[in-house]
Design an enzyme around this catalytic site. Sequence first.
Site, PDB file in Angstrom:
ATOM      1  N   VAL A   1      13.972  -0.373  -1.397  1.00 36.49           N
ATOM      2  CA  VAL A   1      15.130   0.411  -1.847  1.00 36.49           C
ATOM      3  C   VAL A   1      15.577  -0.127  -3.205  1.00 36.49           C
ATOM      4  O   VAL A   1      15.888  -1.309  -3.332  1.00 36.49           O
ATOM      5  CB  VAL A   1      16.301   0.313  -0.838  1.00 36.49           C
ATOM      6  CG1 VAL A   1      17.506   1.109  -1.323  1.00 36.49           C
ATOM      7  CG2 VAL A   1      15.875   0.785   0.547  1.00 36.49           C
TER       8      VAL A   1
ATOM      9  N   GLY B   1       5.612   9.322 -16.143  1.00 35.22           N
ATOM     10  CA  GLY B   1       5.163   8.514 -15.009  1.00 35.22           C
ATOM     11  C   GLY B   1       6.220   8.319 -13.940  1.00 35.22           C
ATOM     12  O   GLY B   1       6.006   7.601 -12.974  1.00 35.22           O
TER      13      GLY B   1
ATOM     14  N   LYS C   1      14.351   6.022   2.290  1.00 33.24           N
ATOM     15  CA  LYS C   1      15.243   4.901   1.969  1.00 33.24           C
ATOM     16  C   LYS C   1      16.507   4.954   2.821  1.00 33.24           C
ATOM     17  O   LYS C   1      17.034   3.914   3.234  1.00 33.24           O
ATOM     18  CB  LYS C   1      15.561   4.918   0.474  1.00 33.24           C
ATOM     19  CG  LYS C   1      14.317   4.589  -0.357  1.00 33.24           C
ATOM     20  CD  LYS C   1      14.465   4.935  -1.821  1.00 33.24           C
ATOM     21  CE  LYS C   1      13.169   4.598  -2.571  1.00 33.24           C
ATOM     22  NZ  LYS C   1      13.117   5.192  -3.921  1.00 33.24           N
TER      23      LYS C   1
ATOM     24  N   GLU D   1      13.209  -6.055   0.424  1.00 33.60           N
ATOM     25  CA  GLU D   1      14.090  -5.725  -0.709  1.00 33.60           C
ATOM     26  C   GLU D   1      13.499  -4.623  -1.588  1.00 33.60           C
ATOM     27  O   GLU D   1      14.219  -3.741  -2.056  1.00 33.60           O
ATOM     28  CB  GLU D   1      14.328  -6.988  -1.551  1.00 33.60           C
ATOM     29  CG  GLU D   1      15.276  -6.806  -2.711  1.00 33.60           C
ATOM     30  CD  GLU D   1      16.684  -6.458  -2.246  1.00 33.60           C
ATOM     31  OE1 GLU D   1      17.366  -7.328  -1.711  1.00 33.60           O
ATOM     32  OE2 GLU D   1      17.098  -5.290  -2.406  1.00 33.60           O
TER      33      GLU D   1
ATOM     34  N   LYS E   1       7.499   1.615   2.294  1.00 35.36           N
ATOM     35  CA  LYS E   1       8.661   2.023   3.094  1.00 35.36           C
ATOM     36  C   LYS E   1       8.316   2.416   4.531  1.00 35.36           C
ATOM     37  O   LYS E   1       9.183   2.415   5.405  1.00 35.36           O
ATOM     38  CB  LYS E   1       9.356   3.225   2.422  1.00 35.36           C
ATOM     39  CG  LYS E   1      10.018   2.891   1.103  1.00 35.36           C
ATOM     40  CD  LYS E   1      10.756   4.083   0.520  1.00 35.36           C
ATOM     41  CE  LYS E   1       9.830   5.078  -0.133  1.00 35.36           C
ATOM     42  NZ  LYS E   1       9.082   4.570  -1.290  1.00 35.36           N
TER      43      LYS E   1
ATOM     44  N   GLY F   1       9.470   0.569 -11.164  1.00 37.94           N
ATOM     45  CA  GLY F   1       8.918  -0.176 -12.289  1.00 37.94           C
ATOM     46  C   GLY F   1       8.088  -1.351 -11.828  1.00 37.94           C
ATOM     47  O   GLY F   1       8.256  -1.869 -10.725  1.00 37.94           O
TER      48      GLY F   1
ATOM     49  N   THR G   1       0.845  -1.187   0.000  1.00 41.15           N
ATOM     50  CA  THR G   1       0.000   0.000   0.000  1.00 41.15           C
ATOM     51  C   THR G   1       0.887   1.245   0.000  1.00 41.15           C
ATOM     52  O   THR G   1       2.118   1.154   0.032  1.00 41.15           O
ATOM     53  CB  THR G   1      -0.948   0.019   1.226  1.00 41.15           C
ATOM     54  OG1 THR G   1      -0.176   0.150   2.424  1.00 41.15           O
ATOM     55  CG2 THR G   1      -1.782  -1.250   1.309  1.00 41.15           C
TER      56      THR G   1
END
Lengths: 336, 336
Positions: free
Chosen positions: B154, B208, B226, B151, B127, B319, B98
């Site tokens: 970051v 985007g 991060k 994983e 995060k 991505g 989310t």
Amino acid sequence: MKLALIGFGTVGQGLAEILRDKGAELEAQSGFRGDIVAVATQRRGTLYHPDGLDIDDLLTAIGKGHLDHYPDVLGLTRGWDALTLIKQSNADVMVESTHTNLETAQPALDYCYAALDSGKHIVMANKGPIALAYADLKERARRAGKLIRFEATVMAGTPSIRLAMGALRGCKISAAKGILNGTTNYILTQMENGMSYADALGQAQALGYAEADPTADVGGWDAAGKAIILSNALFDKPLKLRDMDVFGITHITAADVEAAKNTGEKWKLIVTVTPEGASVLPTRIPLSNPLAAVSGGTNAITYSTDLLGDVTLVGAGAGRSQTGFGLLSDLLEIGE
Amino acid sequence: MKLALIGFGTVGQGLAEILRDKGAELEAQSGFRGDIVAVATQRRGTLYHPDGLDIDDLLTAIGKGHLDHYPDVLGLTRGWDALTLIKQSNADVMVESTHTNLETAQPALDYCYAALDSGKHIVMANKGPIALAYADLKERARRAGKLIRFEATVMAGTPSIRLAMGALRGCKISAAKGILNGTTNYILTQMENGMSYADALGQAQALGYAEADPTADVGGWDAAGKAIILSNALFDKPLKLRDMDVFGITHITAADVEAAKNTGEKWKLIVTVTPEGASVLPTRIPLSNPLAAVSGGTNAITYSTDLLGDVTLVGAGAGRSQTGFGLLSDLLEIGE
């Protein structure tokens, strides 16, 4: 974990130093404890003690030129040859770091057979056996219920193999492209800075990057050996040197380097490995390619993958603690 | 392995597509099988089926705008809220993707508590919970005998966390420096190519990369989140945003970029994390630094280590399939 170190040059000593300096920390963090029970050199003696050898004494002895300088202690055996050490010692793992021979892989290949036959895992820095006999060794290891690891054969301890086989698991790797020889990359970088090929080679030799006979480096053969290892590891495809295009950097001139500079490119000795084959070729690459920024003795590899696109790892390709760490990281994995 | 996907936007759908397209291959290679039994969205419905949901039907339904379009099948439950799904479903793992909230970490933090309380592992792309409550979550997971992996928080699926925590095990990491926000790196790269900040931002939005409200990216807050995750993961050191210097790129002018170019440097938004603290700062770095070559939306991180020196990983930072792979790689690790 009891270790038999076959080969005790820079790489083997590098591992010994790490085990000495980090032993307590590794044991606390991971429960890993590595005891050196056997050491074999080609011309500087061999030692075996089933309860473990003292690392400081080992390093002092080899520093004086011969393992004969190791103190006499109860239970110590001197002078067994390497094969006897491998077969007769109580080691759990053979750590092989003798000199690479890309034509026969010997004597290291026989050491590998002996290790597996006597129930030992194998950790290699030597490129020969993996390059020439990986499929056979893998099958023998499977039958023996033992593991073979070889992180240190490509980019020293920079985890190029572990990245491909471990962290990228689930991705399909379609190609690997890399700068896998530090000597040639150092020479090309110095030529960009205006130095002649001969001067740059001389400097690389003075710095210990290049051997007295630099043919394996500048001719591309060291890089080709690594290409064959990657072809085996990534694509289960054994290759022979004769199946590959291998060109070194000996024909690259100052004018070539200058011409590339004028079009925003750099000459790099690029190893390419795909499921179709492999090559080692001096290549002009644009500055936008991450490999173009890899200068001096540094190495790098780019894996092209289906899910992540390109993933590039940049790091040391040689060095005492760097290659020693490559061996250690394999030992830690075996110890898990 | 039964999965509850909490959040089913780009990232969750990316994972679902990978499981659909690679399911057979993963099962053959690693014995891994991931079945989606629950999906929760905030405003587009929720679904639960203890025997697993059909991925094609899921993607078709969400493509039509709502999970209500998923076909009626025996045993299907619709409309449970996310907390109920987490607690009541038979999932082994909660996959949380989310929206990140760096102020409260909610509602994701409550989802994490519910997952651990009901005996589920956690895999996160979000995060917030890792940045704000890592120590607490780690301790609760330890007590519950469950794992937390992150994983994808970051550099998407580019294995930045796995490299540091896994492949570099045995090395001491003294610092991490990276380019961890693709939007700002894209804007800075376009400014080097002569574009104005405003035009570059507009292009990043059109492509985007950047959100309609770009504050989190250009203000440095996404990178700061991060940094906090890395501080927790690498150094077990929780940080607060208020403890850090965070500067974005909004004050970098075309003249600044030009001035750097003239001295052979590039402006990059650099995250620095050490045991002493962390920062996010626009920084002029020389072209010899591997991070200087990281252009466009690409991310990179350099770990400084005792045994290997600097190790740099370059790859995608965002991505659909990239972040989906980050989640998958955590699931594969949990499944080992």
